[in-house]
Write an enzyme that holds these catalytic residues in place. Structure first.
Site, PDB file in Angstrom:
ATOM      1  N   HIS A 162      42.063  36.255  36.323  1.00  0.00           N
ATOM      2  CA  HIS A 162      41.414  37.093  37.343  1.00  0.00           C
ATOM      3  C   HIS A 162      42.277  37.162  38.613  1.00  0.00           C
ATOM      4  CE1 HIS A 162      37.846  38.618  39.662  1.00  0.00           C
ATOM      5  NE2 HIS A 162      38.495  38.028  40.650  1.00  0.00           N
ATOM      6  N   GLU A 163      42.639  36.000  39.129  1.00  0.00           N
ATOM      7  CA  GLU A 163      43.397  35.973  40.393  1.00  0.00           C
ATOM      8  C   GLU A 163      44.777  36.622  40.222  1.00  0.00           C
ATOM      9  OE1 GLU A 163      41.742  35.360  42.972  1.00  0.00           O
ATOM     10  OE2 GLU A 163      40.036  34.353  42.045  1.00  0.00           O
ATOM     11  N   HIS A 165      44.561  40.178  41.052  1.00  0.00           N
ATOM     12  CA  HIS A 165      44.615  40.443  42.501  1.00  0.00           C
ATOM     13  C   HIS A 165      46.055  40.364  43.000  1.00  0.00           C
ATOM     14  CE1 HIS A 165      40.399  40.636  43.491  1.00  0.00           C
ATOM     15  NE2 HIS A 165      40.127  39.440  42.995  1.00  0.00           N
ATOM     16  N   GLU A 196      38.820  44.332  43.080  1.00  0.00           N
ATOM     17  CA  GLU A 196      38.103  43.683  41.970  1.00  0.00           C
ATOM     18  C   GLU A 196      38.265  44.469  40.675  1.00  0.00           C
ATOM     19  OE1 GLU A 196      36.778  40.722  41.648  1.00  0.00           O
ATOM     20  OE2 GLU A 196      37.352  40.295  43.710  1.00  0.00           O
TER      21      GLU A 196
END
Ligand code: ZN
Length: 498
Positions: free
Chosen positions: A263-264, A267, A293
């Site tokens: 997930h990170e 980003h 997101e």
């Protein structure tokens, strides 16, 4: 002042502000990861002073004049947008004095530290006074920023430009209508998928070895990125070639750190891939959180929950943990990471129940700011909603109201962007599937081709366009939550044979 002079002041000041912000982010990251705990107080004081300096630079008379002057001039599209975004943020900043601004930064930092302490001791009471203070101060600030607008709507717009209560109400109503009945049906079939092996004992040093393999697969190159550890995983951008992510390792949950990293990394890629020319100004900092997101959750769900993502990686995981995984096939593993079951923790929730976690926070936040919720009962209200929507009895604060860091620094209005981002991602996925053979690319270790698609279609523009404009450019259609709820309905009906 002429246009040339105004542009010079504008660019030079933006570069200076960027330099301060780089070092502020660096000092905060250092505090969260490796700095000795006892030094927190002094670090917070130093950061507060630095935030005061940023305030002085941002509100410098010449800079404000230059922005106001440029606002009325003919400019190239990107510069025009940049000026507009700076003006929008300045309008808010100028409502406060330097002292007020510094006091708020100090309050935020103190409150975040209180959250970490409360969470470590699993006691909401240790954090509650700070939270209530933040809410009180935030309400006063919002009233000053725009007394005519509903306070929560001002916050929603901060994280997702041009979003409104009406738009989010419609969005979450659709989530409720389309997904709650399906979640009920799926939870009756919970036994169909076994994921117990994900919760055996996984030594942290070996999990860290797997992280290295994972980062390699994600092309998460040491030349521009790094991984560290914090209580709550996050991404911070120091500069375009210094994008840092964190994760949290749990001995009895192998999936948690893995999916946090994925997930990170989504980003971090966004931060890294905005066009170089936009890196130092508001086109970088003004990207909506929903758009951000959409990229992180794209990585986490629309890529990493596929079998193809694991074809190369799963044998490596098996090799590191033979005692837990040697008899578990790739198919069994992929089923387990897709299992849907109502759970307490948002960041570890499956794709189907995830938006309900966000819905709960949206309803509470809305209630806090329209006054319909008694803030002295926040923890009880939290627990009631988990019972009502997900059928769960929250027994520990760390499983309940203390699980997320966001409220501690007053980031109310941020949560809704997680669900919105997932929905934006689903619309992008539909288009990507038409243009790329995603599964083949993942099997062939060509994750970078997928990242390039995201860069070309979305990330390179930074905040030049709104999310709706990007969606129209990429998919030819305006934003619609249909893609998201249809994707989830099809996926989980198939998985649970409903
Ligand atoms: Zn995120």
């Amino acid at each position: 002042m002429d246009k040339k002079e105004a542009l010079k002041i504008f660019k030079e000041t933006n570069t200076k502000l960027d330099a301060y912000r780089q070092l502020i982010n660096l000092a905060a990251f250092d505090k969260d990861t490796i700095a000795p705990k006892k030094g927190k107080g002094e670090r917070n004081e130093a950061l507060t002073i630095m935030c005061g300096e940023v305030f002085s630079i941002e509100t410098d008379k010449k800079y404000v004049e230059a922005v106001e002057y440029l606002l009325k001039k003919d400019l190239p599209l990107d510069t025009k947008r940049e000026v507009e975004l700076v003006y929008k943020s300045l309008e808010q900043t100028l409502k406060f004095s330097k002292e007020e601004s510094m006091a708020f930064s100090a309050l935020q930092m103190e409150s975040m530290d209180a959250w970490v302490n409360g969470r470590e001791k699993d006691d909401y009471k240790l954090f509650e006074p700070n939270l209530l203070k933040i809410i009180e101060v935030l309400k006063e600030r919002l009233n000053r920023i725009n007394p005519k607008k509903q306070p929560y709507e001002v916050l929603l717009d901060t994280y997702q430009e041009a979003s409104t209560l009406k738009m989010y109400d419609n969005f979450f109503n659709k989530i409720k209508e389309d997904l709650l009945p399906l979640i009920k049906e799926v939870s009756k079939k919970e036994e169909m998928i076994d994921d117990s092996f994900l919760h055996l004992y996984y030594p942290i040093d070996k999990q860290k070895e797997f992280s290295k393999e994972l980062l390699k697969y994600l092309n998460f190159n040491k030349g521009w990125s790094m991984l560290s550890e914090t209580e709550h995983p996050y991404t911070t951008e120091i500069s375009e070639n210094d994008c840092r992510i964190t994760t949290h390792y749990y001995e009895n949950d192998i999936a948690s750190s893995i999916f946090s990293i994925i997930h990170e990394a989504g980003h971090a890629y966004y931060d890294h891939q905005v066009a170089h020319k936009y890196q130092k100004g508001s086109l970088k900092s003004g990207i909506s959180m929903g758009m951000h997101e959409s990229q992180s959750r794209f990585n986490e769900n629309y890529l990493a929950k596929r079998k193809s993502f694991w074809v190369k990686l799963y044998p490596k995981l098996q090799k590191l943990f033979p005692e837990n995984l040697k008899d578990i096939t790739l198919d069994q593993f992929v089923l387990a990471i897709n299992k849907s079951v109502p759970s307490f923790i948002r960041t570890e929730a499956d794709e189907l129940t995830y938006p309900i976690h966000v819905l709960i926070r949206y309803e509470i936040e809305k209630g806090i700011f329209d006054g319909s919720i008694d803030t002295s009962k926040l923890s009880e209200i939290w627990n009631q909603k988990y019972k009502e929507y997900l059928g769960l009895e929250v027994k520990k604060d760390s499983q309940g109201i203390l699980q997320d860091i966001h409220w501690s620094d007053g980031s109310f209005g941020y949560f809704p962007t997680y669900a919105l981002g997932s929905a934006i991602g689903a619309q992008l996925l539909k288009k990507m599937e038409k243009e790329l053979d995603i599964d083949q690319l993942l099997i062939d270790n060509k994750y970078s081709v997928i990242q390039k698609w995201l860069k070309d279609k979305v990330q390179q523009y930074g905040a030049l366009y709104t999310y709706d404009e990007i969606l129209k450019m990429v998919t030819g259609k305006k934003f619609s939550a249909d893609y998201y709820t249809k994707y989830l309905t099809n996926k989980y009906k198939k998985l649970y044979q409903i």
